[in-house]
Motif scaffolding. Sequence first.
Motif, mmCIF file in Angstrom:
data_model
loop_
_atom_site.group_PDB
_atom_site.id
_atom_site.type_symbol
_atom_site.label_atom_id
_atom_site.label_comp_id
_atom_site.label_asym_id
_atom_site.label_seq_id
_atom_site.Cartn_x
_atom_site.Cartn_y
_atom_site.Cartn_z
ATOM 1 N N PHE A 29 -40.443 20.499 -18.452
ATOM 2 C CA PHE A 29 -39.883 19.232 -18.889
ATOM 3 C C PHE A 29 -38.367 19.319 -18.982
ATOM 4 N N SER A 30 -37.708 18.201 -18.639
ATOM 5 C CA SER A 30 -36.259 18.115 -18.857
ATOM 6 C C SER A 30 -35.915 16.706 -19.323
ATOM 7 N N PHE A 31 -34.876 16.641 -20.144
ATOM 8 C CA PHE A 31 -34.389 15.382 -20.695
ATOM 9 C C PHE A 31 -32.882 15.335 -20.502
ATOM 10 N N ARG A 32 -32.387 14.189 -20.031
ATOM 11 C CA ARG A 32 -30.950 14.003 -19.840
ATOM 12 C C ARG A 32 -30.557 12.647 -20.403
ATOM 13 N N SER A 73 -31.889 18.527 -22.700
ATOM 14 C CA SER A 73 -32.839 19.526 -23.156
ATOM 15 C C SER A 73 -33.711 19.929 -21.972
ATOM 16 N N ASP A 74 -34.015 21.199 -21.876
ATOM 17 C CA ASP A 74 -34.884 21.685 -20.805
ATOM 18 C C ASP A 74 -36.250 22.079 -21.317
ATOM 19 N N ASP A 75 -36.613 21.601 -22.502
ATOM 20 C CA ASP A 75 -37.976 21.817 -22.996
ATOM 21 C C ASP A 75 -38.354 20.700 -23.958
ATOM 22 N N ALA A 76 -39.637 20.516 -24.121
ATOM 23 C CA ALA A 76 -40.130 19.432 -24.973
ATOM 24 C C ALA A 76 -39.710 19.621 -26.425
ATOM 25 N N ALA A 77 -39.767 20.848 -26.917
ATOM 26 C CA ALA A 77 -39.444 21.093 -28.326
ATOM 27 C C ALA A 77 -38.015 20.666 -28.648
ATOM 28 N N GLY A 110 -50.043 13.884 -14.293
ATOM 29 C CA GLY A 110 -50.385 12.960 -15.361
ATOM 30 C C GLY A 110 -49.653 13.143 -16.672
ATOM 31 N N ARG A 111 -48.620 13.993 -16.670
ATOM 32 C CA ARG A 111 -47.824 14.177 -17.892
ATOM 33 C C ARG A 111 -46.344 14.027 -17.547
ATOM 34 N N ILE A 112 -45.539 13.707 -18.542
ATOM 35 C CA ILE A 112 -44.110 13.462 -18.320
ATOM 36 C C ILE A 112 -43.392 14.778 -18.032
ATOM 37 N N LEU A 135 -34.831 10.502 -17.883
ATOM 38 C CA LEU A 135 -33.411 10.229 -17.736
ATOM 39 C C LEU A 135 -33.128 8.969 -18.538
ATOM 40 N N LEU A 136 -32.352 9.112 -19.601
ATOM 41 C CA LEU A 136 -32.024 8.006 -20.496
ATOM 42 C C LEU A 136 -30.621 7.526 -20.155
#
Length: 133
Positions: A44-47, A53-57, A111-113, A117-118
């Motif tokens: 998972f990654s979030f930007r 973040s490169d992890d869900a936690a 089937g999972r996120i 990208l926000l």
Amino acid sequence: MSSESQARDGLHDESRTRDVVRGYHEARFRGDVPTAAALIGDEFSFRSPLMTSDDAAGHLAGIVGFVQVVTGVDLISELYGESEATLVYDVHTATPVGTQRTAEHFKLVDGRIASILLIFDATPWQPMRQLMG
């Protein structure tokens, strides 16, 4: 496989994508971290303009604090594909920022996120970010 059954399978995939993304969106804005976490994949990654973040936690760690200042969310648009989705919404906050127009793009794997990208104008958040260190 006929083109008709392929079309049905594509609609089924889009429906599954919608269930996952809307489930995550709703859980996040309720502050329901366990439900949101269950919809995120192992990779998972979030930007966003303010954090990555490169992890869900790491991503989920800030949700509870953020939703404490959220007073409402108005969904403007939802677009779903077989393995991706885009939501556009207004987040109403009890901060000097007020209402923040936001676009969020999701990619799904199995089937999972897998990534989010926000997209939003971070300018109004900068003074608060500086105060919080």
